[in-house]
Design an enzyme around this catalytic site. Structure first.
Site, PDB file in Angstrom:
ATOM      1  N   SER A 147       0.836  -1.196   0.000  1.00  0.00           N
ATOM      2  CA  SER A 147       0.000   0.000   0.000  1.00  0.00           C
ATOM      3  C   SER A 147       0.873   1.249   0.000  1.00  0.00           C
ATOM      4  O   SER A 147       2.069   1.174   0.313  1.00  0.00           O
ATOM      5  CB  SER A 147      -0.864  -0.011   1.272  1.00  0.00           C
ATOM      6  OG  SER A 147      -1.374   1.270   1.571  1.00  0.00           O
ATOM      7  N   TYR A 160      -3.393  -0.081  10.016  1.00  0.00           N
ATOM      8  CA  TYR A 160      -3.224  -0.443   8.601  1.00  0.00           C
ATOM      9  C   TYR A 160      -1.812  -0.125   8.128  1.00  0.00           C
ATOM     10  O   TYR A 160      -1.145  -0.952   7.489  1.00  0.00           O
ATOM     11  CB  TYR A 160      -4.254   0.330   7.775  1.00  0.00           C
ATOM     12  CG  TYR A 160      -4.319   0.000   6.323  1.00  0.00           C
ATOM     13  CD1 TYR A 160      -3.677   0.804   5.383  1.00  0.00           C
ATOM     14  CD2 TYR A 160      -5.036  -1.098   5.872  1.00  0.00           C
ATOM     15  CE1 TYR A 160      -3.760   0.512   4.035  1.00  0.00           C
ATOM     16  CE2 TYR A 160      -5.131  -1.382   4.517  1.00  0.00           C
ATOM     17  CZ  TYR A 160      -4.489  -0.572   3.605  1.00  0.00           C
ATOM     18  OH  TYR A 160      -4.559  -0.857   2.258  1.00  0.00           O
TER      19      TYR A 160
HETATM   20  P1  NAP Z   1     -11.998  -4.921  -0.531  1.00  0.00           P
HETATM   21  O1  NAP Z   1     -12.733  -4.414  -1.703  1.00  0.00           O
HETATM   22  O2  NAP Z   1     -12.427  -4.571   0.847  1.00  0.00           O
HETATM   23  O3  NAP Z   1     -11.875  -6.535  -0.642  1.00  0.00           O
HETATM   24  C1  NAP Z   1     -11.215  -7.229   0.387  1.00  0.00           C
HETATM   25  C2  NAP Z   1     -11.318  -8.701   0.099  1.00  0.00           C
HETATM   26  O4  NAP Z   1     -10.664  -9.413   1.141  1.00  0.00           O
HETATM   27  C3  NAP Z   1     -12.744  -9.198   0.046  1.00  0.00           C
HETATM   28  O5  NAP Z   1     -12.832 -10.207  -0.961  1.00  0.00           O
HETATM   29  C4  NAP Z   1     -12.945  -9.848   1.415  1.00  0.00           C
HETATM   30  O6  NAP Z   1     -13.906 -10.852   1.281  1.00  0.00           O
HETATM   31  C5  NAP Z   1     -11.532 -10.397   1.678  1.00  0.00           C
HETATM   32  N1  NAP Z   1     -11.198 -10.590   3.095  1.00  0.00           N
HETATM   33  C6  NAP Z   1     -11.148  -9.655   4.073  1.00  0.00           C
HETATM   34  N2  NAP Z   1     -10.780 -10.223   5.237  1.00  0.00           N
HETATM   35  C7  NAP Z   1     -10.604 -11.552   4.978  1.00  0.00           C
HETATM   36  C8  NAP Z   1     -10.226 -12.667   5.776  1.00  0.00           C
HETATM   37  N3  NAP Z   1      -9.972 -12.549   7.093  1.00  0.00           N
HETATM   38  N4  NAP Z   1     -10.124 -13.871   5.184  1.00  0.00           N
HETATM   39  C9  NAP Z   1     -10.396 -14.011   3.871  1.00  0.00           C
HETATM   40  N5  NAP Z   1     -10.748 -12.998   3.052  1.00  0.00           N
HETATM   41  C10 NAP Z   1     -10.851 -11.782   3.620  1.00  0.00           C
HETATM   42  O7  NAP Z   1     -10.473  -4.465  -0.629  1.00  0.00           O
HETATM   43  P2  NAP Z   1      -9.619  -3.995  -1.899  1.00  0.00           P
HETATM   44  O8  NAP Z   1      -9.678  -2.522  -2.024  1.00  0.00           O
HETATM   45  O9  NAP Z   1      -9.930  -4.868  -3.072  1.00  0.00           O
HETATM   46  O10 NAP Z   1      -8.156  -4.321  -1.337  1.00  0.00           O
HETATM   47  C11 NAP Z   1      -7.541  -5.581  -1.561  1.00  0.00           C
HETATM   48  C12 NAP Z   1      -6.146  -5.478  -0.996  1.00  0.00           C
HETATM   49  O11 NAP Z   1      -5.488  -4.335  -1.568  1.00  0.00           O
HETATM   50  C13 NAP Z   1      -6.115  -5.242   0.506  1.00  0.00           C
HETATM   51  O12 NAP Z   1      -5.000  -5.893   1.073  1.00  0.00           O
HETATM   52  C14 NAP Z   1      -5.918  -3.723   0.618  1.00  0.00           C
HETATM   53  O13 NAP Z   1      -5.305  -3.371   1.839  1.00  0.00           O
HETATM   54  C15 NAP Z   1      -5.018  -3.476  -0.541  1.00  0.00           C
HETATM   55  N6  NAP Z   1      -4.984  -2.106  -1.048  1.00  0.00           N
HETATM   56  C16 NAP Z   1      -6.146  -1.501  -1.451  1.00  0.00           C
HETATM   57  C17 NAP Z   1      -6.060  -0.206  -1.982  1.00  0.00           C
HETATM   58  C18 NAP Z   1      -7.265   0.548  -2.451  1.00  0.00           C
HETATM   59  O14 NAP Z   1      -7.131   1.770  -2.680  1.00  0.00           O
HETATM   60  N7  NAP Z   1      -8.405  -0.088  -2.618  1.00  0.00           N
HETATM   61  C19 NAP Z   1      -4.818   0.408  -2.109  1.00  0.00           C
HETATM   62  C20 NAP Z   1      -3.678  -0.260  -1.643  1.00  0.00           C
HETATM   63  C21 NAP Z   1      -3.780  -1.529  -1.130  1.00  0.00           C
HETATM   64  P3  NAP Z   1     -14.823 -11.295   2.572  1.00  0.00           P
HETATM   65  O15 NAP Z   1     -15.209 -10.045   3.295  1.00  0.00           O
HETATM   66  O16 NAP Z   1     -15.977 -12.049   1.985  1.00  0.00           O
HETATM   67  O17 NAP Z   1     -13.958 -12.168   3.397  1.00  0.00           O
HETATM   68  C1  GCO Z   2      -6.927   5.282   3.283  1.00  0.00           C
HETATM   69  C2  GCO Z   2      -7.037   4.335   2.128  1.00  0.00           C
HETATM   70  C3  GCO Z   2      -5.673   3.801   1.750  1.00  0.00           C
HETATM   71  C4  GCO Z   2      -5.811   2.876   0.565  1.00  0.00           C
HETATM   72  C5  GCO Z   2      -4.519   2.323   0.143  1.00  0.00           C
HETATM   73  C6  GCO Z   2      -3.568   3.356  -0.367  1.00  0.00           C
HETATM   74  O1  GCO Z   2      -7.820   5.263   4.148  1.00  0.00           O
HETATM   75  O2  GCO Z   2      -5.953   6.039   3.301  1.00  0.00           O
HETATM   76  O3  GCO Z   2      -7.919   3.264   2.425  1.00  0.00           O
HETATM   77  O4  GCO Z   2      -5.119   3.126   2.836  1.00  0.00           O
HETATM   78  O5  GCO Z   2      -6.627   1.796   0.885  1.00  0.00           O
HETATM   79  O6  GCO Z   2      -3.931   1.513   1.101  1.00  0.00           O
HETATM   80  O7  GCO Z   2      -2.463   2.703  -0.941  1.00  0.00           O
END
Ligand code: NAP
Ligand code: GCO
Length: 261
Positions: A147, A160
């Site tokens: 992230s 986080y």
């Molecule tokens: P999201 O839309 O909230 O999806 C999260 C996924 O993880 C869902 O499929 C959820 O399914 C699953 N999950 C959560 N806790 C779990 C557990 N204990 N066991 C198994 N599955 C679990 O999140 P996203 O935005 O796609 O993010 C995916 C990854 O990218 C995360 O690691 C997040 O930190 C990272 N990330 C996101 C962003 C962003 O801007 N969106 C940026 C940087 C990094 P269930 O709830 O059904 O379990």
């Molecule tokens: C926040 C956001 C970020 C993104 C992502 C950025 O609250 O600042 O959720 O944490 O999810 O991780 O890279």
């Protein structure tokens, strides 16, 4: 000429955690497009049912498991079932993650621990489960979804940021400890991506939306699709000498001081 087949994932088995929707789903779709067989997990049966339909609609025959990534027995059973019924897991994407946006001094230790458990410890658990098979096979790829908060902090995301900072270093340590077995462990550091996890930040009237656009040279939120190519690269033989690297896919946020108001 360069052999572009090095980007192919034909014959590979990829486990993408938390890939019912969002970034995980997009990454799984990309790996499938490159030829991989897809295995994924989530906690919710409703999410699973919808995800299987969504994968099928894209012509992807994904195998889904209801499995909480923080439960070591569940993860070990999932991996053992895949290895028995399908074969060695060649690619692991530690994607499952949550965020709790709470001012640190108002956050309970329980909330802090839950975020770290899912966003960091689970990657340790899943990696520990797949590495023996990768060693036996002579090759493996682990991709940890880090992230911006692997590098930067901000208000309300202490747990986080701590977890994602730790995930960056776990990535480097797995690369260091298992590189000799031809296992490459790298990270993808998404910028601000439009998924359910960031939906609250993009709500009408939330000033954070304008703030992020001012910090992003690309002047847009990322889409999960922006992560598909980088994931295929890090999952393929094209990146066999890339190890311990965090590939930031952020539209330039980390390079930019921000647009002058
Ligand atoms: P999201 O839309 O909230 O999806 C999260 C996924 O993880 C869902 O499929 C959820 O399914 C699953 N999950 C959560 N806790 C779990 C557990 N204990 N066991 C198994 N599955 C679990 O999140 P996203 O935005 O796609 O993010 C995916 C990854 O990218 C995360 O690691 C997040 O930190 C990272 N990330 C996101 C962003 C962003 O801007 N969106 C940026 C940087 C990094 P269930 O709830 O059904 O379990
Ligand atoms: C926040 C956001 C970020 C993104 C992502 C950025 O609250 O600042 O959720 O944490 O999810 O991780 O890279």
């Amino acid at each position: 000429m360069y052999n572009m087949n090095s980007f192919s994932l034909e014959g590979k088995i990829a486990l993408v955690t938390g890939a019912a929707y969002g970034i995980g789903f997009a990454i799984a779709e990309a790996l499938a497009s490159a030829g991989a067989k897809i295995v994924f997990n989530c906690r919710s049966q409703a999410h699973m049912d919808q995800a299987l339909a969504d994968y099928a609609a894209k012509g992807i025959e994904a195998r889904g498991f209801i499995c909480d990534v923080t439960d070591e027995e569940q993860v070990k059973n999932m991996v053992q079932t895949v290895e028995k019924e399908m074969g060695t897991i060649d690619i692991l994407v530690n994607n499952a993650g949550i965020i709790k946006r709470i001012p640190m001094c108002e956050m309970s230790a329980e909330d802090f621990r839950q975020v770290v458990d899912i966003d960091l410890t689970a990657a340790f658990i899943a990696s520990k489960a797949v590495i023996p098979g990768m060693i036996q096979k002579g090759h493996g790829k682990i991709i940890n979804i880090c992230s911006m908060m692997s590098e930067l902090g901000r208000e309300t995301v202490s747990a986080y940021a701590a977890a994602k900072g730790g995930l960056k270093m776990l990535t480097k340590n797995i690369a260091s400890e298992y590189g000799a077995y031809n296992i490459q462990c790298n990270g993808i550091g998404p910028g601000y991506i439009a998924t359910p996890q960031t939906a609250p930040l993009r709500e009408e009237g939330n000033p954070f939306n304008k703030f992020i656009l001012s910090k992003t040279p690309a002047e847009r939120w990322g889409d999960p699709e922006d992560l598909m190519g980088p994931a295929v690269f890090l999952a393929s033989d094209a990146s066999n000498f890339v190890n311990g690297h965090i590939l930031y896919v952020d539209g330039g946020i980390l390079a930019y001081i921000g647009k002058q108001p």
